[in-house]
Design a protein around this motif. Structure first.
Motif, PDB file in Angstrom:
ATOM      1  N   SER A   1       0.836  -1.202   0.000  1.00 31.44           N
ATOM      2  CA  SER A   1       0.000   0.000   0.000  1.00 31.44           C
ATOM      3  C   SER A   1       0.878   1.262   0.000  1.00 31.44           C
ATOM      4  CB  SER A   1      -0.961  -0.006   1.174  1.00 31.44           C
ATOM      5  OG  SER A   1      -0.298   0.266   2.371  1.00 31.44           O
ATOM      6  N   PHE A   2       2.061   1.171   0.622  1.00 28.36           N
ATOM      7  CA  PHE A   2       2.972   2.304   0.590  1.00 28.36           C
ATOM      8  C   PHE A   2       3.461   2.562  -0.831  1.00 28.36           C
ATOM      9  CE2 PHE A   2       7.341   3.933   0.786  1.00 28.36           C
ATOM     10  CZ  PHE A   2       7.095   5.149   1.390  1.00 28.36           C
ATOM     11  N   ARG A   3       3.780   1.469  -1.556  1.00 28.36           N
ATOM     12  CA  ARG A   3       4.221   1.617  -2.949  1.00 28.36           C
ATOM     13  C   ARG A   3       3.106   2.172  -3.828  1.00 28.36           C
ATOM     14  NH1 ARG A   3       6.786  -3.896  -4.509  1.00 28.36           N
ATOM     15  NH2 ARG A   3       6.963  -4.438  -2.359  1.00 28.36           N
ATOM     16  N   LEU A   4       1.876   1.726  -3.577  1.00 28.29           N
ATOM     17  CA  LEU A   4       0.742   2.211  -4.350  1.00 28.29           C
ATOM     18  C   LEU A   4       0.511   3.697  -4.097  1.00 28.29           C
ATOM     19  CD1 LEU A   4      -1.632   1.621  -6.235  1.00 28.29           C
ATOM     20  CD2 LEU A   4      -2.968   1.092  -4.210  1.00 28.29           C
TER      21      LEU A   4
ATOM     22  N   LEU B   1       0.816   6.702  -6.773  1.00 30.89           N
ATOM     23  CA  LEU B   1      -0.277   7.644  -6.995  1.00 30.89           C
ATOM     24  C   LEU B   1       0.194   9.075  -6.766  1.00 30.89           C
ATOM     25  CD1 LEU B   1      -3.359   5.814  -5.456  1.00 30.89           C
ATOM     26  CD2 LEU B   1      -2.909   6.300  -7.859  1.00 30.89           C
ATOM     27  N   LEU B   2       0.991   9.268  -5.751  1.00 29.86           N
ATOM     28  CA  LEU B   2       1.521  10.595  -5.474  1.00 29.86           C
ATOM     29  C   LEU B   2       2.439  11.056  -6.614  1.00 29.86           C
ATOM     30  CD1 LEU B   2       1.758  12.946  -3.494  1.00 29.86           C
ATOM     31  CD2 LEU B   2       3.690  11.751  -2.470  1.00 29.86           C
ATOM     32  N   ALA B   3       3.262  10.169  -7.123  1.00 33.88           N
ATOM     33  CA  ALA B   3       4.156  10.507  -8.231  1.00 33.88           C
ATOM     34  C   ALA B   3       3.348  10.833  -9.485  1.00 33.88           C
ATOM     35  CB  ALA B   3       5.122   9.362  -8.495  1.00 33.88           C
ATOM     36  N   ALA B   4       2.282  10.081  -9.736  1.00 35.66           N
ATOM     37  CA  ALA B   4       1.434  10.342 -10.900  1.00 35.66           C
ATOM     38  C   ALA B   4       0.734  11.687 -10.751  1.00 35.66           C
ATOM     39  CB  ALA B   4       0.421   9.222 -11.070  1.00 35.66           C
ATOM     40  N   ALA B   5       0.253  11.992  -9.561  1.00 38.68           N
ATOM     41  CA  ALA B   5      -0.421  13.271  -9.348  1.00 38.68           C
ATOM     42  C   ALA B   5       0.561  14.423  -9.507  1.00 38.68           C
ATOM     43  CB  ALA B   5      -1.061  13.297  -7.961  1.00 38.68           C
ATOM     44  N   LEU B   6       1.758  14.231  -8.982  1.00 41.50           N
ATOM     45  CA  LEU B   6       2.784  15.255  -9.125  1.00 41.50           C
ATOM     46  C   LEU B   6       3.138  15.468 -10.591  1.00 41.50           C
ATOM     47  CD1 LEU B   6       5.508  15.082  -6.360  1.00 41.50           C
ATOM     48  CD2 LEU B   6       4.667  17.096  -7.509  1.00 41.50           C
ATOM     49  N   ALA B   7       3.268  14.379 -11.339  1.00 40.42           N
ATOM     50  CA  ALA B   7       3.611  14.488 -12.767  1.00 40.42           C
ATOM     51  C   ALA B   7       2.503  15.217 -13.519  1.00 40.42           C
ATOM     52  CB  ALA B   7       3.850  13.107 -13.366  1.00 40.42           C
ATOM     53  N   CYS B   8       1.241  14.907 -13.196  1.00 42.24           N
ATOM     54  CA  CYS B   8       0.123  15.591 -13.857  1.00 42.24           C
ATOM     55  C   CYS B   8       0.113  17.072 -13.483  1.00 42.24           C
ATOM     56  CB  CYS B   8      -1.201  14.946 -13.482  1.00 42.24           C
ATOM     57  SG  CYS B   8      -1.424  13.343 -14.270  1.00 42.24           S
ATOM     58  N   GLY B   9       0.415  17.376 -12.251  1.00 44.62           N
ATOM     59  CA  GLY B   9       0.447  18.768 -11.813  1.00 44.62           C
ATOM     60  C   GLY B   9       1.553  19.541 -12.517  1.00 44.62           C
ATOM     61  N   LEU B  10       2.709  18.904 -12.634  1.00 45.68           N
ATOM     62  CA  LEU B  10       3.817  19.552 -13.334  1.00 45.68           C
ATOM     63  C   LEU B  10       3.501  19.714 -14.813  1.00 45.68           C
ATOM     64  CD1 LEU B  10       6.951  17.954 -11.654  1.00 45.68           C
ATOM     65  CD2 LEU B  10       6.050  20.258 -11.376  1.00 45.68           C
ATOM     66  N   TRP B  11       2.813  18.726 -15.373  1.00 45.28           N
ATOM     67  CA  TRP B  11       2.442  18.811 -16.779  1.00 45.28           C
ATOM     68  C   TRP B  11       1.492  19.987 -17.010  1.00 45.28           C
ATOM     69  CZ3 TRP B  11       4.445  16.999 -21.011  1.00 45.28           C
ATOM     70  CH2 TRP B  11       3.721  17.074 -22.190  1.00 45.28           C
ATOM     71  N   ALA B  12       0.610  20.224 -16.049  1.00 39.44           N
ATOM     72  CA  ALA B  12      -0.331  21.330 -16.171  1.00 39.44           C
ATOM     73  C   ALA B  12       0.393  22.677 -16.044  1.00 39.44           C
ATOM     74  CB  ALA B  12      -1.416  21.219 -15.114  1.00 39.44           C
ATOM     75  N   LEU B  13       1.518  22.700 -15.346  1.00 41.00           N
ATOM     76  CA  LEU B  13       2.281  23.937 -15.195  1.00 41.00           C
ATOM     77  C   LEU B  13       3.252  24.193 -16.347  1.00 41.00           C
ATOM     78  CD1 LEU B  13       3.119  23.823 -11.385  1.00 41.00           C
ATOM     79  CD2 LEU B  13       1.425  25.242 -12.551  1.00 41.00           C
ATOM     80  N   TRP B  14       3.382  23.250 -17.256  1.00 36.76           N
ATOM     81  CA  TRP B  14       4.333  23.391 -18.364  1.00 36.76           C
ATOM     82  C   TRP B  14       4.123  24.685 -19.156  1.00 36.76           C
ATOM     83  CZ3 TRP B  14       8.689  20.914 -19.737  1.00 36.76           C
ATOM     84  CH2 TRP B  14       9.194  21.170 -21.000  1.00 36.76           C
TER      85      TRP B  14
END
Length: 128
Positions: A6-9, A13-26
């Motif tokens: 569950s920690f890995r999951l 999920l946190l890494a995916a959310a961060l990547a999406c957030g950074l993508w939105a800031l591009w």
């Protein structure tokens, strides 16, 4: 083991959310280059060019004598005086000197390189 998976999951999920957030800031971080626009402006019409109606008269002073003043006699003018006429360069002046004597504009028209445009320009400026 359950806690580890569950920690890995949640980390994924946190890494995916961060990547999406950074993508939105591009676009904010790296804006697209601005393309210049072209503005078309209509220019005013130029007045028609007319040939001079009379030969210009230039005053002479004690230290300055103009090359030409009034009408220029083609039979007695020097090469420098002929070159000071509009549209007449060194080669044309040499051909005019070589074609002497002149009695009329028709004689001048026989010189190689003298055409209707030059005849119109020179007619008020020269005499024979």
């Amino acid at each position: 083991m359950q806690a580890d998976s569950s920690f890995r999951l949640s980390a994924a999920l946190l890494a995916a959310a961060l990547a999406c957030g950074l993508w939105a800031l591009w676009p904010v971080a790296f804006p697209a280059p601005r393309v210049p626009t072209v503005a078309h402006t209509k220019l005013p019409m130029a007045p028609p060019i007319t040939a001079p109606t009379a030969a210009p008269e230039y005053p002479a002073t004690a230290s300055i004598a103009p090359l030409i003043s009034g009408q220029l006699n083609l039979n007695t003018a020097t090469q420098e005086q002929l070159e000071s006429l509009p549209k007449v360069g060194p080669a044309m002046a040499a051909r005019i000197v070589a074609g002497r004597p002149y009695r009329s504009l028709q004689d001048l028209d026989a010189v190689k390189g003298v055409g209707p445009s030059l005849m119109t320009t020179l007619s008020p400026l020269v005499t024979f």
